[in-house]
Design an enzyme around this catalytic site. Structure first.
Site, PDB file in Angstrom:
ATOM      1  N   ALA A  21      35.227 -15.063  20.846  1.00  0.00           N
ATOM      2  CA  ALA A  21      34.000 -14.419  21.370  1.00  0.00           C
ATOM      3  C   ALA A  21      33.566 -14.974  22.571  1.00  0.00           C
ATOM      4  O   ALA A  21      33.193 -14.175  23.103  1.00  0.00           O
ATOM      5  CB  ALA A  21      33.261 -15.052  20.097  1.00  0.00           C
ATOM      6  N   LEU A  38      28.689  -6.792   7.806  1.00  0.00           N
ATOM      7  CA  LEU A  38      27.558  -5.729   7.883  1.00  0.00           C
ATOM      8  C   LEU A  38      27.738  -4.512   8.470  1.00  0.00           C
ATOM      9  O   LEU A  38      26.906  -3.565   8.484  1.00  0.00           O
ATOM     10  CB  LEU A  38      26.474  -6.527   8.577  1.00  0.00           C
ATOM     11  CG  LEU A  38      25.950  -7.859   7.730  1.00  0.00           C
ATOM     12  CD1 LEU A  38      24.737  -8.477   8.612  1.00  0.00           C
ATOM     13  CD2 LEU A  38      25.188  -7.377   6.520  1.00  0.00           C
ATOM     14  N   ASN A  62      38.376  -4.894  18.968  1.00  0.00           N
ATOM     15  CA  ASN A  62      37.709  -5.003  17.660  1.00  0.00           C
ATOM     16  C   ASN A  62      37.328  -3.340  17.357  1.00  0.00           C
ATOM     17  O   ASN A  62      36.643  -3.323  16.255  1.00  0.00           O
ATOM     18  CB  ASN A  62      36.302  -5.562  18.015  1.00  0.00           C
ATOM     19  CG  ASN A  62      35.315  -4.905  18.949  1.00  0.00           C
ATOM     20  OD1 ASN A  62      35.655  -4.172  19.701  1.00  0.00           O
ATOM     21  ND2 ASN A  62      34.022  -4.997  18.745  1.00  0.00           N
ATOM     22  N   LYS A 109      41.821  -9.823  15.434  1.00  0.00           N
ATOM     23  CA  LYS A 109      41.648  -9.099  16.700  1.00  0.00           C
ATOM     24  C   LYS A 109      42.500  -9.285  17.592  1.00  0.00           C
ATOM     25  O   LYS A 109      42.422  -8.119  18.566  1.00  0.00           O
ATOM     26  CB  LYS A 109      40.190  -9.740  17.175  1.00  0.00           C
ATOM     27  CG  LYS A 109      38.910  -9.356  16.338  1.00  0.00           C
ATOM     28  CD  LYS A 109      37.744  -9.950  17.186  1.00  0.00           C
ATOM     29  CE  LYS A 109      36.373  -9.440  16.482  1.00  0.00           C
ATOM     30  NZ  LYS A 109      35.250 -10.013  17.177  1.00  0.00           N
ATOM     31  N   ALA A 166      35.439 -21.834  22.885  1.00  0.00           N
ATOM     32  CA  ALA A 166      36.218 -21.326  23.980  1.00  0.00           C
ATOM     33  C   ALA A 166      37.279 -20.465  23.144  1.00  0.00           C
ATOM     34  O   ALA A 166      38.415 -20.408  23.410  1.00  0.00           O
ATOM     35  CB  ALA A 166      37.202 -22.454  24.425  1.00  0.00           C
TER      36      ALA A 166
HETATM   37  P1  ATR Z   1      35.986 -16.888  17.333  1.00  0.00           P
HETATM   38  O1  ATR Z   1      36.934 -15.962  17.655  1.00  0.00           O
HETATM   39  O2  ATR Z   1      34.900 -16.327  16.395  1.00  0.00           O
HETATM   40  O3  ATR Z   1      35.023 -17.414  18.598  1.00  0.00           O
HETATM   41  P2  ATR Z   1      37.354 -19.485  16.979  1.00  0.00           P
HETATM   42  O4  ATR Z   1      38.499 -18.778  18.065  1.00  0.00           O
HETATM   43  O5  ATR Z   1      37.743 -20.116  15.798  1.00  0.00           O
HETATM   44  O6  ATR Z   1      36.336 -18.259  16.648  1.00  0.00           O
HETATM   45  O7  ATR Z   1      36.611 -20.434  17.901  1.00  0.00           O
HETATM   46  C1  ATR Z   1      35.835 -21.106  17.282  1.00  0.00           C
HETATM   47  C2  ATR Z   1      35.016 -21.821  18.362  1.00  0.00           C
HETATM   48  O8  ATR Z   1      34.078 -22.924  17.784  1.00  0.00           O
HETATM   49  C3  ATR Z   1      35.835 -23.021  19.142  1.00  0.00           C
HETATM   50  O9  ATR Z   1      35.343 -23.148  20.627  1.00  0.00           O
HETATM   51  C4  ATR Z   1      35.728 -24.242  18.486  1.00  0.00           C
HETATM   52  O10 ATR Z   1      35.977 -25.422  19.009  1.00  0.00           O
HETATM   53  P3  ATR Z   1      37.437 -26.017  19.163  1.00  0.00           P
HETATM   54  O11 ATR Z   1      38.342 -25.219  20.246  1.00  0.00           O
HETATM   55  O12 ATR Z   1      37.507 -27.366  19.426  1.00  0.00           O
HETATM   56  O13 ATR Z   1      38.234 -25.966  17.707  1.00  0.00           O
HETATM   57  C5  ATR Z   1      34.293 -24.168  17.955  1.00  0.00           C
HETATM   58  N1  ATR Z   1      33.987 -24.967  16.868  1.00  0.00           N
HETATM   59  C6  ATR Z   1      34.024 -24.786  15.406  1.00  0.00           C
HETATM   60  N2  ATR Z   1      33.811 -25.595  14.644  1.00  0.00           N
HETATM   61  C7  ATR Z   1      33.175 -26.639  15.638  1.00  0.00           C
HETATM   62  C8  ATR Z   1      32.458 -28.020  15.262  1.00  0.00           C
HETATM   63  N3  ATR Z   1      32.279 -28.567  14.237  1.00  0.00           N
HETATM   64  N4  ATR Z   1      32.143 -28.470  16.663  1.00  0.00           N
HETATM   65  C9  ATR Z   1      32.359 -28.110  17.835  1.00  0.00           C
HETATM   66  N5  ATR Z   1      32.982 -26.796  18.146  1.00  0.00           N
HETATM   67  C10 ATR Z   1      33.299 -26.168  17.131  1.00  0.00           C
END
Ligand code: ATR
Length: 277
Positions: A130, A15, A86, A65, A127
């Site tokens: 973001a 967006l 970013n 990023k 974690a």
């Molecule tokens: P971003 O950079 O947008 O934060 P990311 O680095 O892929 O994206 O992180 C995604 C977050 O969503 C992680 O904390 C991930 O948990 P894991 O470290 O256990 O993978 C969490 N996440 C994604 N799908 C999930 C799910 N179905 N249930 C619980 N946590 C989830």
């Protein structure tokens, strides 16, 4: 005419072009902002190409990023702290990387709710990148932050990477038994995971029964506008905020970095909301 854009993969859903373009129009700025789909093995060419073409700046989104760091000549303190960029600004001979995600998160709650995070106790769910940006910004405001995540080791890594903040940061396993004892203390809950988006609509990243009416619940997801977590929190009586504000305010902060001017945030909100509806 100034040139700017956003690099990511995928990029079609971004967006940022409508948001920035609406603001350019509103203030009469002669600038063009485009989305660029870039493959991972062409990231350096894209960055150096934009520099060669005289771009003013770029935004960087998922999944680049962190991958973009080797191509920058310097990082701002914000980007250095989270090792994530970013926003890029090109000058004559420099490519400067900055992160406006944390600042954008804080500014959104301040603008929409008049919320002051200083000294608050916050639970971050997730974690990833973001979570790291939001956590670093909160720690700068002397918050006590708990991190909970499906994969505990990842939460521990996040704490380790921000460990200069010491005891303000703790890990809690993502289950009700472990979370319950700390929930009384928590004033703000922030979901930074993708749980609640289209592919897992209707799911919540933590059990809503853990929430209490005194808490502010923020979901950084903006599509859907109200995730299951926010719906459940609202029913309990919590104040809630979705991710539109963080999206808008990271863009506002990008203008401040590129030009030292603040764009009309309200115009950006309208552009985002019109695109989402
Ligand atoms: P971003 O950079 O947008 O934060 P990311 O680095 O892929 O994206 O992180 C995604 C977050 O969503 C992680 O904390 C991930 O948990 P894991 O470290 O256990 O993978 C969490 N996440 C994604 N799908 C999930 C799910 N179905 N249930 C619980 N946590 C989830």
């Amino acid at each position: 005419m100034e040139l700017l854009g956003v690099i990511g993969n995928p990029i079609g859903h971004s967006l940022s072009p409508v948001m920035h373009s609406a603001a350019f129009k509103a203030v009469g700025r002669s600038a063009l902002y485009l989305p660029f789909l870039v493959e991972a093995d062409q990231l350096s060419q894209a960055i150096y190409g934009a520099q060669a073409l005289g771009f003013t700046g770029l935004n960087i989104t998922v999944p680049y990023k962190e991958k973009v760091l080797p191509y920058l000549t310097e990082l701002t303190d914000e980007a250095e702290a989270v090792q994530s960029v970013n926003t890029i600004k090109f000058t004559e001979d420099r490519i400067i990387g900055h992160s406006t995600d944390g600042e954008g998160f804080m500014a959104a709650a301040e603008y929409e709710l008049g919320y002051d995070f200083r000294g608050k106790t916050v639970l971050i769910v997730g974690a990833g990148g973001a979570a790291k940006a939001v956590t670093a910004a909160l720690l700068n405001k002397q918050c006590q932050v708990y991190i909970t995540n499906r994969t505990l080791e990842r939460a521990e890594q996040l704490v380790h990477s921000l460990n200069r903040f010491g005891t303000q940061l703790e890990v809690v396993p993502l289950n009700s038994a472990a979370l319950e004892p700390v929930m009384d203390e928590i004033e703000v809950v922030v979901n930074t995971t993708s749980v609640g988006m289209a592919q897992n609509l209707g799911q919540t990243p933590l059990a809503p029964s853990l929430l209490a009416p005194h808490q502010l619940v923020i979901d950084i997801i903006y599509n859907p506008e109200k995730t299951q977590l926010l719906k459940a929190a609202e029913q309990i009586g919590c104040r809630v905020q979705n991710g539109v504000g963080m999206l808008v305010w990271q863009a506002v902060k990008a203008w401040e970095f590129w030009w030292g001017i603040t764009p009309p945030a309200e115009i950006m909100y309208q552009a985002v909301k019109a695109s989402l509806s």
